[in-house]
Motif scaffolding. Sequence first.
Motif, mmCIF file in Angstrom:
data_model
loop_
_atom_site.group_PDB
_atom_site.id
_atom_site.type_symbol
_atom_site.label_atom_id
_atom_site.label_comp_id
_atom_site.label_asym_id
_atom_site.label_seq_id
_atom_site.Cartn_x
_atom_site.Cartn_y
_atom_site.Cartn_z
ATOM 1 N N GLY A 250 0.833 -1.193 0.000
ATOM 2 C CA GLY A 250 0.000 0.000 0.000
ATOM 3 C C GLY A 250 0.868 1.243 0.000
ATOM 4 O O GLY A 250 2.092 1.171 0.102
ATOM 5 N N TYR A 257 5.697 3.530 1.476
ATOM 6 C CA TYR A 257 4.973 2.294 1.217
ATOM 7 C C TYR A 257 4.652 1.566 2.517
ATOM 8 O O TYR A 257 5.351 1.714 3.527
ATOM 9 N N GLU A 258 3.592 0.772 2.459
ATOM 10 C CA GLU A 258 3.217 -0.090 3.565
ATOM 11 C C GLU A 258 3.224 -1.536 3.067
ATOM 12 O O GLU A 258 2.850 -1.810 1.926
ATOM 13 N N GLU A 301 -3.997 -0.326 -7.364
ATOM 14 C CA GLU A 301 -5.029 -1.068 -6.632
ATOM 15 C C GLU A 301 -4.673 -2.541 -6.433
ATOM 16 O O GLU A 301 -5.324 -3.244 -5.654
ATOM 17 N N HIS A 304 1.487 -6.717 -5.134
ATOM 18 C CA HIS A 304 1.980 -7.572 -4.064
ATOM 19 C C HIS A 304 3.265 -8.272 -4.486
ATOM 20 O O HIS A 304 3.594 -8.377 -5.669
#
Length: 371
Positions: A250, A257-258, A301, A304
């Motif tokens: 995210g 970033y997360e 969206e 990963h």
Amino acid sequence: MSLRLATFNVENLMNRFDYSGFRNHLHQDRTLALFQIKDEAEYRLLEQGRAIAHADDMRQLTALAIAETRADILCLQEIDNMEALKAFEYGYLFKMVGHGYRNKYASTGNDTRGIDVAVMMREETEDGQPIEFVRMTSHAHVTFEDFGLHNPLLSELGNEAHERIFRRDCLEIDVKVGGKPLTVYSVHFKSMGSPRNGVPGRDSSMPIRVAEASAVRRIIENRFGKDHSGKRHWAICGDMNDYRQRVVIGGNDHGGYEFEVVDETVETSVDVLVADGFAENIVERRPELDRWTLYHTRGPEERHLCQLDYILLSPALARHNAHVLPDIIRGGQPYRTIFPPGQETGRYPRTGWDRPKASDHCPVVVTLDVA
């Protein structure tokens, strides 16, 4: 005695041109999509020029990634044929590292595009132990019916009982390293593909991958005996196009970033091979944020990191190497790949934002004691 064992999806190592993009725009390279092409003859000329221009840089980076593994035995995926592999090994890898892989093994699998698995090996390990080839066995011919693996889910996907299980092959290679036996299973499972009737591609293709994993397990159990297979030294290496865990990304590069580790809630093909301690995914010895071998994105969206590339060890071989950690080579990743904090690495010279690159996949390598 130690052996360096690696796996790497080199992505479309071909000695042919793919002209299907003229009639199917989903197959067309994005560079050619920028131009108005009057007919198929012109498209063919442009496709040749594009492919040749892109291939040299990409294969130099692919060779750099392989060289960094220092592998004695290397399992490769997406090899067009033996001629393409020989040309790459001599023209790029051998000239780069100064000593190549004399012994190369491949078979014609079931992929209609000519994407096969292969194994290359040196004549001896880095510490001078001989690597002796014993035999090669292809299992491309095995059908769902042969192993009793056909089921209603496969029928819904249009797979008949008499059809072959493996979308490429399960290539079984027996060797002796310093006189000690080792069996390597080189695999490349069904890709996730595009959504099918509103069902995500990963979900709709999962029954095939589960069947492939079940077949690999059956092959090993038939070979060594169901109650004795865990006592033998073998490894399953390859791109399984599946994951048990994702690192969901995210945020952005401006605000930061997360990274969130998310476990899968459905059974995967990898689960079939590690269930009941049948094999160990030794990459899971690494921290959860540091197991990924591929960055996936469809825009902000959907981003990963996940593990698609595996070295699974038999229980006996895993116990014998209980404290060994595998390496993941990430220097050939394109610059668009988002690295978690502390994992950033120097990229190879001339690596691009998206291409050229070594591959979207990372090589996985482990140093094993096979005595």
